[in-house]
Design a protein around this motif. Structure first.
Motif, PDB file in Angstrom:
ATOM      1  N   PRO A  57      10.360  11.650  -6.246  1.00  0.00           N
ATOM      2  CA  PRO A  57      11.177  11.537  -5.034  1.00  0.00           C
ATOM      3  C   PRO A  57      10.538  10.625  -3.992  1.00  0.00           C
ATOM      4  N   ALA A  58      11.385   9.852  -3.326  1.00  0.00           N
ATOM      5  CA  ALA A  58      10.936   8.981  -2.222  1.00  0.00           C
ATOM      6  C   ALA A  58      12.020   9.029  -1.154  1.00  0.00           C
ATOM      7  N   VAL A  59      12.082  10.163  -0.461  1.00  0.00           N
ATOM      8  CA  VAL A  59      13.153  10.412   0.502  1.00  0.00           C
ATOM      9  C   VAL A  59      12.924   9.596   1.768  1.00  0.00           C
ATOM     10  N   ILE A  72       7.222   3.343   1.163  1.00  0.00           N
ATOM     11  CA  ILE A  72       5.995   2.599   0.849  1.00  0.00           C
ATOM     12  C   ILE A  72       4.845   3.555   0.564  1.00  0.00           C
ATOM     13  N   GLU A  73       4.743   4.620   1.345  1.00  0.00           N
ATOM     14  CA  GLU A  73       3.694   5.620   1.123  1.00  0.00           C
ATOM     15  C   GLU A  73       3.851   6.278  -0.248  1.00  0.00           C
ATOM     16  N   ALA A  74       5.084   6.603  -0.617  1.00  0.00           N
ATOM     17  CA  ALA A  74       5.324   7.202  -1.932  1.00  0.00           C
ATOM     18  C   ALA A  74       4.927   6.252  -3.054  1.00  0.00           C
ATOM     19  N   ALA A  75       5.204   4.963  -2.874  1.00  0.00           N
ATOM     20  CA  ALA A  75       4.835   3.964  -3.883  1.00  0.00           C
ATOM     21  C   ALA A  75       3.322   3.857  -4.018  1.00  0.00           C
ATOM     22  N   GLU A  76       2.642   3.892  -2.903  1.00  0.00           N
ATOM     23  CA  GLU A  76       1.176   3.813  -2.946  1.00  0.00           C
ATOM     24  C   GLU A  76       0.580   4.999  -3.691  1.00  0.00           C
TER      25      GLU A  76
END
Length: 258
Positions: A57-59, A72-76
């Motif tokens: 999830p990347a809400v 971007i934080e979720a991708a990192e």
């Protein structure tokens, strides 16, 4: 056919339904870890549950700075993006003379600034990895506008030019940028609209969609999200290694100019 995508990380905005969800499913089937973005946590969870272990999830509302930062934080945390698919968007309905600045700004932020901000945030991940893919979901309306949604037409045209310009800027870093301009795709939004428009006329929403298809698309049908997703997956792969800075129309012959 091995598309050599297994183990990569893809960020897909607007991925809790429709085109974005179909693309996420297609990439996950190739072994890609897919970050599912959407504004509603419950819808994102449903999409992740449907896809399985490769979905993360990347809400966040990517039309806002805070939403972009969350993605971007979720991708990192997932190890950095190899693929970015800027897909979040929605149709509009207005006239130029009557639409106020707020509506123009809202669509600009969703269709254009989201792609710009996410590219600025995620392309550095791709640089570190030595390669990357950026795909932007435009629309046939970027080149063949529909009269009732001028803001959508304008912002999708801007996204198409952004794609071409970014492609030139990052091609030397082994990052490929392209734009896909779909025609009629049978998404939940189209189905809901058809149901609303036919509710007091017998409820034949499928018949309404068929009429739309026959009016606009020489192929006389809508494209399924999965059918379109296959094209995205191909563009993400090494099989499309010479595809750079292009806009691809997937429209069943709807576009009437060369």
């Amino acid at each position: 056919m091995d598309l050599n995508l297994k183990g990569k990380v893809a960020v897909i905005t607007g991925a809790s339904a429709g085109i974005g969800l179909a693309v996420a499913e297609g990439l996950a089937a190739e072994g890609v870890c897919v970050l599912i973005n959407g504004r509603r946590a419950d819808k994102v969870k449903e999409a992740c549950d449907k896809i399985g272990a490769l979905a993360v999830p990347a809400v966040g509302d990517v039309s806002t700075l805070e939403g972009v930062a969350a993605v971007i934080e979720a991708a990192e945390k997932a190890g950095g993006a190899d693929i970015l698919i800027n897909n979040a968007g929605t149709g509009s309905n207005e006239t130029i003379m009557e639409a106020g600045d707020e509506k123009w700004q809202a669509y600009w932020d969703l269709h254009v600034m989201a792609a710009i901000r996410l590219s600025r945030g995620l392309v550095p991940h791709m640089e570190k990895k030595g390669a990357g893919i950026v795909l932007n979901t435009g629309s046939i309306c970027a080149a063949q506008p529909l009269w009732y949604e001028p803001i959508y037409n304008v912002t999708k045209a801007a996204l198409m030019m952004f794609s071409r310009t970014l492609a030139t800027e990052v091609v030397g870093k082994n990052i490929r940028v392209n734009c896909v301009n779909p025609g009629l795709v049978q998404t939940p939004d189209w189905e809901n609209t058809a149901r609303e428009l036919t509710a007091d006329k017998g409820g034949d929403w499928q018949g309404y969609l068929q009429e739309v298809a026959e009016e606009h698309a020489p192929i006389n049908r809508f494209c399924s999200p999965q059918e379109l997703a296959d094209f995205y997956v191909f563009l993400c792969s090494d099989r499309a290694s010479y595809s750079i800075g292009s806009t691809y129309y997937v429209d069943g012959g709807m576009k009437m100019t060369v």
